[in-house]
Design a protein around this motif. Structure first.
Motif, PDB file in Angstrom:
ATOM      1  N   ASN A 237      22.081  12.202   7.524  1.00 17.62           N
ATOM      2  CA  ASN A 237      22.073  10.818   8.069  1.00 17.62           C
ATOM      3  C   ASN A 237      20.974  10.382   8.422  1.00 17.62           C
ATOM      4  OD1 ASN A 237      24.853  10.570   7.826  1.00 17.62           O
ATOM      5  ND2 ASN A 237      25.398  10.863   9.993  1.00 17.62           N
ATOM      6  N   THR A 238      19.933  11.231   9.051  1.00 14.40           N
ATOM      7  CA  THR A 238      18.614  10.737   9.371  1.00 14.40           C
ATOM      8  C   THR A 238      17.818  10.597   8.106  1.00 14.40           C
ATOM      9  OG1 THR A 238      18.740  11.902  11.352  1.00 14.40           O
ATOM     10  CG2 THR A 238      16.505  11.418  10.566  1.00 14.40           C
ATOM     11  N   GLN A 239      17.996  11.390   7.225  1.00  9.63           N
ATOM     12  CA  GLN A 239      17.337  11.461   5.697  1.00  9.63           C
ATOM     13  C   GLN A 239      17.739   9.914   5.166  1.00  9.63           C
ATOM     14  OE1 GLN A 239      14.740  13.151   4.565  1.00  9.63           O
ATOM     15  NE2 GLN A 239      14.866  14.097   6.836  1.00  9.63           N
ATOM     16  N   LEU A 240      18.970   9.689   5.056  1.00 10.94           N
ATOM     17  CA  LEU A 240      19.377   8.426   4.424  1.00 10.94           C
ATOM     18  C   LEU A 240      18.906   7.345   5.275  1.00 10.94           C
ATOM     19  CD1 LEU A 240      21.596   7.162   2.651  1.00 10.94           C
ATOM     20  CD2 LEU A 240      23.430   7.416   4.299  1.00 10.94           C
ATOM     21  N   ILE A 241      18.635   7.508   6.391  1.00 14.27           N
ATOM     22  CA  ILE A 241      18.179   6.097   6.978  1.00 14.27           C
ATOM     23  C   ILE A 241      16.810   6.128   6.638  1.00 14.27           C
ATOM     24  CG2 ILE A 241      17.380   5.190   9.322  1.00 14.27           C
ATOM     25  CD1 ILE A 241      20.397   6.362  10.383  1.00 14.27           C
TER      26      ILE A 241
ATOM     27  N   GLU B 119      15.312   2.873   4.690  1.00 12.01           N
ATOM     28  CA  GLU B 119      14.142   2.093   5.372  1.00 12.01           C
ATOM     29  C   GLU B 119      12.932   1.949   4.229  1.00 12.01           C
ATOM     30  OE1 GLU B 119      13.097   4.136   8.990  1.00 12.01           O
ATOM     31  OE2 GLU B 119      14.927   2.941  10.110  1.00 12.01           O
ATOM     32  N   GLN B 120      12.732   3.138   3.510  1.00  9.95           N
ATOM     33  CA  GLN B 120      11.673   3.342   2.614  1.00  9.95           C
ATOM     34  C   GLN B 120      11.885   2.219   1.245  1.00  9.95           C
ATOM     35  OE1 GLN B 120      11.209   7.411   1.470  1.00  9.95           O
ATOM     36  NE2 GLN B 120      10.120   7.845   3.052  1.00  9.95           N
ATOM     37  N   LEU B 121      13.272   2.287   0.936  1.00  8.89           N
ATOM     38  CA  LEU B 121      13.711   1.213   0.051  1.00  8.89           C
ATOM     39  C   LEU B 121      13.544  -0.186   0.241  1.00  8.89           C
ATOM     40  CD1 LEU B 121      15.074   0.915  -2.718  1.00  8.89           C
ATOM     41  CD2 LEU B 121      17.315   1.286  -1.557  1.00  8.89           C
ATOM     42  N   SER B 122      14.141  -0.579   1.479  1.00  8.97           N
ATOM     43  CA  SER B 122      13.826  -1.711   1.968  1.00  8.97           C
ATOM     44  C   SER B 122      12.409  -2.188   2.125  1.00  8.97           C
ATOM     45  CB  SER B 122      14.306  -1.854   3.479  1.00  8.97           C
ATOM     46  OG  SER B 122      14.195  -3.039   3.928  1.00  8.97           O
ATOM     47  N   HIS B 123      11.480  -1.507   2.295  1.00 13.74           N
ATOM     48  CA  HIS B 123      10.031  -1.563   2.476  1.00 13.74           C
ATOM     49  C   HIS B 123       9.467  -1.837   1.199  1.00 13.74           C
ATOM     50  CE1 HIS B 123       5.833  -1.491   3.849  1.00 13.74           C
ATOM     51  NE2 HIS B 123       5.567  -0.713   3.112  1.00 13.74           N
ATOM     52  N   LYS B 124       9.761  -0.957   0.358  1.00 16.48           N
ATOM     53  CA  LYS B 124       9.644  -1.092  -1.202  1.00 16.48           C
ATOM     54  C   LYS B 124      10.000  -2.344  -1.738  1.00 16.48           C
ATOM     55  CE  LYS B 124       6.953   2.695  -1.229  1.00 16.48           C
ATOM     56  NZ  LYS B 124       5.476   2.556  -1.684  1.00 16.48           N
ATOM     57  N   THR B 125      11.181  -2.748  -1.443  1.00 10.95           N
ATOM     58  CA  THR B 125      11.743  -4.100  -1.972  1.00 10.95           C
ATOM     59  C   THR B 125      10.897  -5.142  -1.460  1.00 10.95           C
ATOM     60  OG1 THR B 125      14.170  -2.825  -2.044  1.00 10.95           O
ATOM     61  CG2 THR B 125      13.989  -5.503  -2.246  1.00 10.95           C
ATOM     62  N   LYS B 126      10.885  -5.015  -0.410  1.00 13.65           N
ATOM     63  CA  LYS B 126       9.987  -6.331   0.300  1.00 13.65           C
ATOM     64  C   LYS B 126       8.577  -6.340  -0.406  1.00 13.65           C
ATOM     65  CE  LYS B 126      12.204  -6.319   4.834  1.00 13.65           C
ATOM     66  NZ  LYS B 126      12.124  -5.985   6.144  1.00 13.65           N
TER      67      LYS B 126
END
Length: 88
Positions: free
Chosen positions: A53-57, A61-68
């Motif tokens: 779960n920690t790794q998924l979060i 977060e990394q995906l969201s940052h890269k998408t932004k």
């Protein structure tokens, strides 16, 4: 003779009671051992699940940052800039 039979019955009875108690305790101890093993495995699974779960979060977060970042780059592209065709 009746006394001999009664003594024999009491001896067999005592032995049977002793075996029964031993058997019951063995069954109980076995059930406790099974419970302990299952609890240990369950705790291991919970730890693995927590790690996943920690790794998924972190990945989300990394995906969201890269998408932004990608959206910012798309918005920065000058509107009147012409791309050169390098195939010529």
């Amino acid at each position: 003779m009746a006394e001999d039979i009664e003594d024999s019955v009491n001896a067999v009875y005592s032995e049977m009671i002793s075996e029964l108690i031993t058997s019951l305790y063995k069954d109980r101890v076995r059930a406790l051992a099974q419970g302990k093993v299952i609890a240990t495995k369950y705790n291991e699974v919970l730890q693995i699940n927590e790690h996943l779960n920690t790794q998924l979060i972190l990945t989300q977060e990394q995906l969201s940052h890269k998408t932004k970042e990608l959206e910012k780059l798309k918005k920065r592209k000058p509107k009147n800039a012409k791309s050169k065709d390098i195939s010529e």
